[in-house]
Design an enzyme around this catalytic site. Structure first.
Site, PDB file in Angstrom:
ATOM      1  N   GLU A 154      -0.596   5.320  -0.370  1.00 43.08           N
ATOM      2  CA  GLU A 154      -1.569   5.852  -0.327  1.00 43.08           C
ATOM      3  C   GLU A 154      -0.772   7.455  -0.829  1.00 43.08           C
ATOM      4  O   GLU A 154       0.391   7.202   0.230  1.00 43.08           O
ATOM      5  CB  GLU A 154      -2.821   5.657   0.108  1.00 43.08           C
ATOM      6  N   TYR A 197       1.247  -1.520   0.101  1.00 42.90           N
ATOM      7  CA  TYR A 197       0.150  -0.334  -0.136  1.00 42.90           C
ATOM      8  C   TYR A 197       0.844   0.605  -0.493  1.00 42.90           C
ATOM      9  O   TYR A 197       1.788   1.251   0.798  1.00 42.90           O
ATOM     10  CB  TYR A 197      -0.860   0.305   1.004  1.00 42.90           C
ATOM     11  N   THR A 243      -2.872   5.920 -22.227  1.00 43.87           N
ATOM     12  CA  THR A 243      -2.739   5.271 -21.457  1.00 43.87           C
ATOM     13  C   THR A 243      -1.347   4.447 -21.475  1.00 43.87           C
ATOM     14  O   THR A 243      -0.408   5.260 -22.651  1.00 43.87           O
ATOM     15  CB  THR A 243      -3.374   4.012 -21.913  1.00 43.87           C
ATOM     16  N   ASP A 251      -5.151  14.204 -25.327  1.00 48.21           N
ATOM     17  CA  ASP A 251      -4.665  11.993 -25.238  1.00 48.21           C
ATOM     18  C   ASP A 251      -4.555  11.190 -26.276  1.00 48.21           C
ATOM     19  O   ASP A 251      -5.393  11.575 -26.954  1.00 48.21           O
ATOM     20  CB  ASP A 251      -6.612  11.919 -25.307  1.00 48.21           C
ATOM     21  N   ARG A 276      -1.057  -2.086 -18.576  1.00 47.56           N
ATOM     22  CA  ARG A 276      -2.320  -2.060 -18.216  1.00 47.56           C
ATOM     23  C   ARG A 276      -2.181  -0.435 -17.738  1.00 47.56           C
ATOM     24  O   ARG A 276      -2.178  -0.897 -16.380  1.00 47.56           O
ATOM     25  CB  ARG A 276      -3.881  -2.404 -18.095  1.00 47.56           C
ATOM     26  N   LYS A 323      -1.001   0.770 -24.733  1.00 44.73           N
ATOM     27  CA  LYS A 323      -1.365   0.635 -26.076  1.00 44.73           C
ATOM     28  C   LYS A 323       0.201   0.749 -27.296  1.00 44.73           C
ATOM     29  O   LYS A 323       0.834  -0.479 -26.878  1.00 44.73           O
ATOM     30  CB  LYS A 323      -2.339   1.973 -26.625  1.00 44.73           C
TER      31      LYS A 323
END
Ligand SMILES: *Cc1c(COP(=O)(O)O)cnc(C)c1O
Length: 426
Positions: free
Chosen positions: A59, A57, A228, A202, A237, A231
Site C-alpha cells: 500500500e 502488500y 487498460t 480513455d 489485465r 487490450k
C-alpha cells in the site's frame, strides 16, 4: 512442525481447476479470437503475473509505503512507470489501477465532486459504461451527458461542441470501445478549452496502436489519459493513468490509494513492466501496423461481399458490421460465428432499434489473431468465411464445415504450448 506450504504443481495440487484451465487453453488455441478487446499475452507476462509478488502488500507508492519489505516492489513499480512514460512520452504515470474501470473511477474521484457534470460518448454509440452510463457508478454519482456518432458512423465534432456548450461539463471524455475511426484529440481539446472542461482521453482500446505510432497520440491535448493494459497493449489485465500536470498527478495518486483502492497488485505491476518492455521493442511498430492492415482487409472483404460496415471501413483494430434493415441480429450472427469457431461479440450500431441483448451489429477485432502471426491471406480467408456464414446464418452444417477449415488455419499459428506455465517449485 511441518511446512504448510503445498508445493505441488497445479495439475497435482488441484486437478479440478487444472482441467478447467486446460479446457480454456484448448478453446483459446482452436478458436479464432476476434473480440476486439482481447489479446494474447506472452508467456513472460504470464510468468510475472503468476510470480511471488502475489504475496506482497505494498500500500502506498515507491519509497512511501505503509508496509516493510517493499524494496523489490518499489523497484518493479518504478520500472513499470519509467517504461510506460517512455512509451507514451508523458511526465507521470500511475500503474496501480486494477482495471480500466478503476482507472476511470479514480480520475473522476480526483477531479470531480458528486453531482458534477460529465460528457462522454453514449454507450450505444460505442462509448464505455464508465463514461456516464446509467448502470455504472459514473452515471450514478455524476450528472452524465452524452454525444454520439452520426448516421455515417462518424463523430460530428461540431455537434460535440454544441452539446458541450450547452452542458458545460467539468470533464469531457473521449475514447471509445466500439469506434473504428481516428479520434481527433486536438478537436476535443479545442472544445474542452472553449467550455472550460478537463479533457480526459480513455485510450483503453487503441493504446497499443498509439504506442506503435499508427494512431495519433492524445498527449499534448488531453489533460489526463487512462488505458487498460490487456487490450491492444497485450499486457496483463489492469489499468494505467497518465498525465503531464503535477497537480492532477498528485490528486490521482490519492484517488487510487487510499480513495478507491487498497494494496496494489504487485504481480500485475511486474507483468505490466514486462509488457511495456515488449512494446519498447522495435518489433512493436510492425505489430501495430499489421493489426490495422488486417482490420482493413477484414472490412474490405466484408464490404465487397455486400455487408454494411459502419463508417464504411476502419482506421484501427476493429470493424463494426451493421445488420440494420435485415433479418439478421447481432445475437444470431454472434452465435452462428461462434458455432464456426469464430469468437466476436454482438454490438449496437447507429440507428439500432434492437435491445442491447440482441443488437443489430457485431464488432470484430484483429489484435489477437495478429499476435498469433496471421496476416492478409488468413484475414481474407476468415473474412470470406464470416461472409459465408452470415449469408445463411441458419446453415449449421456449413458452420461445422467452416469450423474444421478454420481449425486447420489456427493450427499453423500456435500460441501456448501448455495451459499453465508448470513452474518448478524451487
Ligand atoms: C475496456 C474499456 C474500459 C474498462 O476496462 P476494464 O479493465 O474492463 O475495467 C474502459 N474504457 C474503455 C473505453 C474500454 O474499452
Amino acid at each position: 512442525m511441518q511446512s504448510y506450504l503445498k508445493k505441488d504443481t497445479l495439475d497435482i495440487a488441484d486437478k479440478e481447476v487444472y482441467d478447467i484451465i486446460c479446457d480454456e487453453h484448448k478453446r483459446q488455441t482452436d478458436h479464432l479470437e476476434m473480440i476486439a478487446s482481447e489479446n494474447f499475452t506472452s508467456p513472460a507476462v504470464m510468468e510475472a503475473t503468476g510470480s511471488i509478488f502475489t504475496n506482497k502488500y505494498a500500500e502506498g507508492y515507491p519509497h512511501k509505503r505503509y508496509y516493510g519489505g517493499c524494496t523489490y516492489a518499489d523497484k518493479v513499480e518504478l520500472l513499470a512507470i519509467s517504461r510506460v512514460k517512455q512509451i507514451f512520452g508523458c511526465g507521470y504515470a500511475n500503474v496501480q489501477p486494477h482495471s480500466g474501470s478503476q482507472a476511470n473511477m479514480a480520475v473522476y474521484a480526483a477531479l470531480l465532486d458528486a453531482g458534477d457534470k460529465i460528457l462522454g460518448m453514449d454507450l450505444s454509440h460505442g462509448g464505455h459504461l464508465t463514461h456516464g452510463s446509467r448502470p455504472s457508478f459514473s452515471g450514478q454519482n455524476y450528472q452524465a451527458f452524452t454525444y454520439g456518432v452520426e448516421d455515417d458512423g462518424y463523430i460530428d465534432y461540431e455537434k460535440v461542441r454544441y452539446i458541450a456548450q450547452i452542458v458545460k461539463p467539468k470533464i469531457i471524455i473521449c475514447g471509445a470501445s466500439a469506434y473504428a475511426r481516428v479520434i481527433d484529440f486536438a478537436k476535443f481539446k479545442e472544445i474542452a478549452v472553449e467550455v472550460g472542461a478537463v479533457l480526459m482521453a480513455d485510450i483503453a482500446h487503441i493504446a497499443g496502436l498509439i504506442a506503435g505510432g499508427v494512431h495519433p497520440t492524445p498527449f499534448g491535448y488531453a489533460d489526463v489519459v487512462t488505458t487498460t493494459t490487456h487490450k491492444t497493449l497485450r499486457g496483463p489485465r489492469g489499468g494505467v493513468i497518465m498525465c503531464d500536470d503535477p497537480d492532477i498527478a498528485k490528486k490521482i495518486d490519492s484517488a487510487i490509494f487510499p480513495a478507491t483502492q487498497g494494496g496494489p497488485l504487485v504481480h500485475a505491476i511486474a507483468a505490466k513492466a514486462v509488457a511495456f518492455g515488449e512494446i519498447l521493442d522495435p518489433l512493436w511498430k510492425d505489430y501495430a501496423t499489421n493489426v490495422v492492415a488486417n482490420a482493413k482487409t477484414l472490412a474490405d472483404v466484408l464490404a465487397s461481399r455486400g455487408y454494411d460496415i459502419v463508417s464504411g471501413g476502419t482506421d484501427n483494430h476493429l470493424v463494426l458490421v451493421s445488420f440494420v434493415g435485415t433479418d439478421i441480429t447481432g445475437k444470431i450472427a454472434d452465435e452462428a460465428l461462434e458455432n464456426a469457431g469464430i469468437t466476436t461479440n454482438k454490438n449496437s450500431v447507429p440507428n439500432d432499434t434492437r435491445s442491447p441483448f440482441v443488437t443489430s451489429g457485431i464488432r470484430i477485432g484483429s489484435a489477437a489473431l495478429t499476435t498469433r502471426g496471421m496476416g492478409e491471406n488468413e484475414f481474407k480467408q476468415i473474412a470470406n468465411s464470416i461472409a459465408d456464414i452470415l449469408d445463411d446464418v441458419n446453415d449449421t452444417d456449413l458452420q461445422q464445415t467452416i469450423k474444421t477449415r478454420l481449425m486447420d488455419i489456427a493450427k499453423n499459428f500456435p500460441i501456448y504450448e501448455q495451459a499453465t506455465q508448470q513452474r518448478s517449485n524451487t
